[in-house]
Design a protein around this motif. Structure first.
Motif, PDB file in Angstrom:
ATOM      1  N   UNK A 144      -5.745 -32.119 -15.136  1.00  0.00           N
ATOM      2  CA  UNK A 144      -5.748 -33.539 -15.935  1.00  0.00           C
ATOM      3  C   UNK A 144      -4.970 -33.706 -17.201  1.00  0.00           C
ATOM      4  N   UNK A 145      -4.958 -32.575 -18.127  1.00  0.00           N
ATOM      5  CA  UNK A 145      -3.926 -32.459 -18.934  1.00  0.00           C
ATOM      6  C   UNK A 145      -2.665 -32.730 -18.918  1.00  0.00           C
ATOM      7  N   UNK A 149      -0.267 -36.519 -19.740  1.00  0.00           N
ATOM      8  CA  UNK A 149       1.169 -36.270 -20.100  1.00  0.00           C
ATOM      9  C   UNK A 149       2.087 -37.091 -19.394  1.00  0.00           C
ATOM     10  N   UNK A 150       1.948 -37.098 -18.192  1.00  0.00           N
ATOM     11  CA  UNK A 150       2.935 -37.690 -17.178  1.00  0.00           C
ATOM     12  C   UNK A 150       2.734 -39.101 -17.282  1.00  0.00           C
ATOM     13  N   UNK A 151       1.523 -39.672 -17.394  1.00  0.00           N
ATOM     14  CA  UNK A 151       1.247 -41.059 -17.396  1.00  0.00           C
ATOM     15  C   UNK A 151       1.953 -41.630 -18.602  1.00  0.00           C
ATOM     16  N   UNK A 152       1.726 -40.967 -19.722  1.00  0.00           N
ATOM     17  CA  UNK A 152       2.265 -41.387 -21.084  1.00  0.00           C
ATOM     18  C   UNK A 152       3.744 -41.223 -21.125  1.00  0.00           C
ATOM     19  N   UNK A 153       4.289 -40.379 -20.490  1.00  0.00           N
ATOM     20  CA  UNK A 153       5.868 -40.037 -20.396  1.00  0.00           C
ATOM     21  C   UNK A 153       6.484 -41.112 -19.501  1.00  0.00           C
ATOM     22  N   UNK A 175       1.563 -24.072  -7.890  1.00  0.00           N
ATOM     23  CA  UNK A 175       0.087 -25.186  -7.877  1.00  0.00           C
ATOM     24  C   UNK A 175       0.236 -26.334  -8.919  1.00  0.00           C
ATOM     25  N   UNK A 176       0.137 -25.907 -10.283  1.00  0.00           N
ATOM     26  CA  UNK A 176      -0.126 -26.917 -11.177  1.00  0.00           C
ATOM     27  C   UNK A 176       1.256 -28.013 -11.018  1.00  0.00           C
ATOM     28  N   UNK A 177       2.540 -27.602 -10.677  1.00  0.00           N
ATOM     29  CA  UNK A 177       3.550 -28.745 -10.666  1.00  0.00           C
ATOM     30  C   UNK A 177       3.351 -29.505  -9.356  1.00  0.00           C
ATOM     31  N   UNK A 253      -5.804 -25.536 -23.355  1.00  0.00           N
ATOM     32  CA  UNK A 253      -6.715 -25.993 -24.256  1.00  0.00           C
ATOM     33  C   UNK A 253      -7.835 -27.350 -23.548  1.00  0.00           C
ATOM     34  N   UNK A 254      -8.482 -27.834 -24.299  1.00  0.00           N
ATOM     35  CA  UNK A 254      -9.207 -28.802 -24.006  1.00  0.00           C
ATOM     36  C   UNK A 254     -10.481 -28.744 -23.461  1.00  0.00           C
ATOM     37  N   UNK A 255     -11.253 -29.601 -23.362  1.00  0.00           N
ATOM     38  CA  UNK A 255     -12.777 -29.411 -22.981  1.00  0.00           C
ATOM     39  C   UNK A 255     -12.594 -29.257 -21.457  1.00  0.00           C
ATOM     40  N   UNK A 256     -13.520 -28.369 -20.802  1.00  0.00           N
ATOM     41  CA  UNK A 256     -13.219 -28.407 -19.355  1.00  0.00           C
ATOM     42  C   UNK A 256     -13.828 -29.754 -18.714  1.00  0.00           C
TER      43      UNK A 256
END
Length: 319
Positions: A144-145, A149-153, A175-177, A253-256
């Motif tokens: 989700x993080x 970022x992708x949406x903003x970029x 996996x993340x990619x 980071x960030x809230x799960x």
């Protein structure tokens, strides 16, 4: 079993706190004392161990990172270091240990198991690279993080008609990619599990431009090569205006997310159940939304596998 310990090790992941909370409260519910090991395996060797109460894990389910702290330890990889850890566990009267972390953490749990001390591994890593479980704690939050970022970029990429290369974490796993690239509509996804030729990627970008496409997003897993190197090669092959973003540790980071909080709670509680059943040397996981457990030594011998059907789909949808 009267007392169990819990530690977090290796890279932190959102949801680790939720898993610790589940371990503590599940154990106390069954009248078992819980001791937190602070600072991973280094803290274990140094005896940085404190009793945890119900209030110790209050208001942490929503917090990222790990309040037990985490560290990597070269010393614990040695038999002498492992013996130090076992001595501390015995000194505190701890009968079993829950280890939350990635494959390096599992290696430590495996070593303790081989020394005869019962351990249960809980998969906590954003990389999603632990065999025996479809998903690891922290993976969903990291995705989700990355998607945010992708949406903003993409907004700025379309405004300036640029090609953006985004490097994501994952160590040697893609996996993340893959998941973020598919969900974010990336034109190209570079993962360690599948080889791609830069020339082929350049040709696809050129064809896109010919049909009127003004911008492109390329996701690269850190296990392939650096985003800057990919950006350089793309620029040389296409002469397109290319920019590179390395997301780095912001992904940890960030809230799960809800998914990670629920997954962590289920896995942490199941780890305690296994210890109370007298089952050490196990690891817990999730498959088809059902909890599973398996021999931790056997699991570490298996390679991590990626869903290549998703990779195929991403290529079909990015034409």
């Amino acid at each position: 079993m009267k007392r169990i310990g819990v530690l977090t090790s290796g890279g932190d992941a959102p949801g680790m706190n939720a898993a610790v909370r589940a371990v503590v409260r599940k154990a106390i519910y069954h009248n078992v004392e819980v001791y937190g090991v602070f600072g991973g395996y280094s803290g274990l060797m140094n005896g940085n161990i404190k009793k945890l109460e119900l209030g110790s894990v209050g208001d942490i389910i929503h917090r990222g990172g790990t309040f037990l702290y985490s560290a990597r330890s070269e010393e614990f990889k040695t038999k002498e270091g492992q013996q130090k850890g076992i001595e501390q566990l015995k000194k505190h009267g701890i009968d079993g240990l829950v280890v939350i972390g990635g494959d390096g953490s599992y290696m430590g749990a495996k070593a303790l198991t081989e020394h005869g001390f019962p351990c249960v591994g809980v998969p906590g890593t954003i990389d999603n690279d632990i065999p025996g479980t479809e998903f690891t704690i922290g993976f969903d939050t990291a995705l989700n993080t990355v998607i945010d970022a992708i949406d903003k970029i993409r907004d700025t990429a379309s405004s300036h008609e640029r090609t953006f290369v985004i490097e994501v974490m994952g160590r040697n796993a893609g996996d993340i990619a893959l998941w973020a690239g598919l969900a974010g509509g990336a034109e190209t996804i570079l993962i360690p599990e599948e080889k791609q030729d830069i020339k082929e990627i350049a040709e696809r970008l050129k064809k896109g431009q010919e049909r009127g496409k003004k911008h492109s997003i390329i996701i690269v897993a850190e296990g392939v090569m650096s985003g800057y190197e990919v950006g350089k090669q793309i620029k040389e092959a296409t002469d397109f205006d290319t920019r590179v973003t390395v997301l780095g540790h912001v992904q940890r980071g960030g809230s799960p997310t809800v998914n990670d909080r629920v997954l962590a709670s289920r896995l942490g509680a199941r780890a305690v159940e296994l210890l109370l059943e007298g089952k050490g040397g196990r690891a817990v996981g999730i498959e088809k939304n059902s909890l599973v457990d398996y021999d931790i030594i056997e699991a570490l011998a298996k390679p991590h596998t990626l869903d290549l059907d998703l990779y195929k789909l991403s290529k079909e949808l990015s034409i």
